[in-house]
Design a protein around this motif. Structure first.
Motif, short mmCIF file in Angstrom:
data_model
loop_
_atom_site.label_atom_id
_atom_site.label_comp_id
_atom_site.label_asym_id
_atom_site.label_seq_id
_atom_site.Cartn_x
_atom_site.Cartn_y
_atom_site.Cartn_z
N ILE A 67 0.84 -1.23 0.00
CA ILE A 67 0.00 0.00 0.00
C ILE A 67 0.86 1.26 0.00
O ILE A 67 0.47 2.28 -0.56
CB ILE A 67 -1.03 0.03 1.15
N GLU A 68 2.04 1.18 0.60
CA GLU A 68 2.95 2.33 0.59
C GLU A 68 3.37 2.65 -0.84
O GLU A 68 3.42 3.81 -1.25
CB GLU A 68 4.18 2.03 1.46
N GLY A 69 3.64 1.58 -1.59
CA GLY A 69 4.01 1.76 -3.00
C GLY A 69 2.85 2.28 -3.82
O GLY A 69 3.01 3.19 -4.65
N VAL A 70 1.66 1.73 -3.58
CA VAL A 70 0.46 2.15 -4.32
C VAL A 70 0.21 3.65 -4.12
O VAL A 70 -0.11 4.37 -5.06
CB VAL A 70 -0.77 1.33 -3.85
N ALA A 71 0.38 4.11 -2.88
CA ALA A 71 0.09 5.51 -2.56
C ALA A 71 0.96 6.48 -3.34
O ALA A 71 0.60 7.65 -3.52
CB ALA A 71 0.28 5.74 -1.05
N SER A 98 -0.47 6.26 7.76
CA SER A 98 0.67 7.13 7.42
C SER A 98 1.31 6.69 6.10
O SER A 98 1.81 7.49 5.34
CB SER A 98 1.71 7.13 8.54
N LYS A 99 1.28 5.40 5.82
CA LYS A 99 1.85 4.90 4.56
C LYS A 99 0.93 5.20 3.38
O LYS A 99 1.38 5.38 2.26
CB LYS A 99 2.09 3.39 4.62
N HIS A 100 -0.38 5.14 3.62
CA HIS A 100 -1.35 5.40 2.54
C HIS A 100 -2.43 6.33 3.12
O HIS A 100 -3.47 5.88 3.58
CB HIS A 100 -1.97 4.09 2.07
N PRO A 101 -2.17 7.64 3.07
CA PRO A 101 -3.08 8.60 3.71
C PRO A 101 -4.51 8.54 3.18
O PRO A 101 -5.44 8.98 3.87
CB PRO A 101 -2.44 9.95 3.40
N ARG A 102 -4.70 8.01 1.96
CA ARG A 102 -6.06 7.95 1.42
C ARG A 102 -6.73 6.60 1.67
O ARG A 102 -7.73 6.28 1.02
CB ARG A 102 -6.03 8.24 -0.08
#
Lengths: 125, 187
Positions: A67-71, A98-102
């Motif tokens: 998910i960090e990468g996706v964000a 925090s890794k994917h704020p959305r």
């Protein structure tokens, strides 16, 4: 609109798909067994995928790394993504946001069918 | 409350939560040492590692029939043999139990990380050996459809209440972004 279900447990993926079907949604479901698999499935189908349900602890590439990468990729960052995981401590939930704020939601295992349904329903109507 | 009591109570709370939420069942829980009774020759053991503030393993042990009956209940479809779904299902249950146990223990300031599950199945015999400086907390859990043992193996003197250092891991998200960026550009 397709739904991408990412979990290393085939049984957990089946349970999630059963709940989606029982809730009356007939969307095509793509399955991925870890973060690496999910990259391929999402990358090749990003125009059709309208919801991603993602586990945290998986071999090869974890859900949090995925998910960090996706964000960071504008083409996929806006696709609603819900974590479905046993990681339910406050620190972990904060880390995910925090890794994917959305991030569109966070479901802690064990969950009831009703809990999952209520989280995914707004994105499938 | 002593550390061991906190663990036992957290395990029991986790069992009640997982059974009621995932299986819609209320189980009976007893503190009872695991002994392979030989009545059912095939056994399945699913194991999760604990590391950080607490080190050890959390093990679920099922007879073949119990493993099949539990996964039948999970999937709403009858399972009669130790197929991939049944083995996978016992691993996922260990994962869910361990996550729930971890969450219940966080309120007592124990912090630890979990491994992914391993599932082992075999015939005729199973012993969880009590190694030096380890302790086992064993619960027998039963309901109308199946039963199992839950065995937590931890050091005799738990070095708990320590928040482990933030895990240092390589930033793989950069790889994810790069591959996804490339794949989505091609279209």
């Amino acid at each position: 609109m397709k739904i991408l279900v990412v979990d290393d447990s085939a049984v957990q993926r089946k349970i999630i798909i059963q709940i989606i079907r029982q809730a009356g949604f007939n969307n095509d479901v793509l399955e991925a067994q870890d973060g690496r698999d999910a990259i391929q499935k999402l990358g090749l189908n990003f125009k059709d995928v309208g919801l991603v349900l993602c586990d945290w602890n998986m071999p090869n590439l974890s859900g949090i790394e995925f998910i960090e990468g996706v964000a960071k990729v504008p083409q996929v960052a806006a696709i609603p993504l819900i974590m479905v995981t046993t990681e339910g401590t406050e620190n972990k939930i904060e880390e995910a946001y925090s890794k994917h704020p959305r991030l569109a939601g966070y479901i802690i295992k064990p969950f009831t069918a009703e809990q999952l349904k209520s989280k995914i329903e707004p994105f499938l109507k | 409350m002593e550390t061991k009591e906190i663990f036992i109570q957290s395990l029991k709370n986790a069992v009640m939560e997982v059974f009621s939420t995932t299986l819609s069942l209320i189980p009976e829980i007893k503190e009872k040492e695991f002994v392979f009774d030989g009545e059912q020759k095939e056994v399945v053991l699913s194991c999760i590692g604990l590391a950080g503030g607490i080190e050890g393993t959390l093990n679920l042990i099922f007879s073949r029939d119990s493993a099949c009956n539990m996964v039948s209940r999970l999937l709403n479809s009858e399972q009669v043999e130790l197929n991939q779904d049944v083995l996978d299902g016992t691993g996922e249950m260990a994962n869910i139990f361990a996550g729930c146990f971890k969450r219940h223990l966080e309120s007592a300031k124990f912090n630890f990380e979990l491994s992914i599950p391993s599932v082992i199945h075999g015939m005729d015999s199973l012993h969880i050996v009590k190694l030096t400086k380890t302790e086992q907390i064993s619960l027998y859990i039963s309901c109308h459809y199946f039963d199992l043992f839950l065995v937590l193996v931890i050091p005799s003197e738990v070095q708990g209440r320590i928040r482990p250092e933030e895990q240092k891991r390589s930033d793989q998200s950069k790889d994810v972004s790069k591959i996804l960026g490339d794949l989505t550009k091609e279209k």
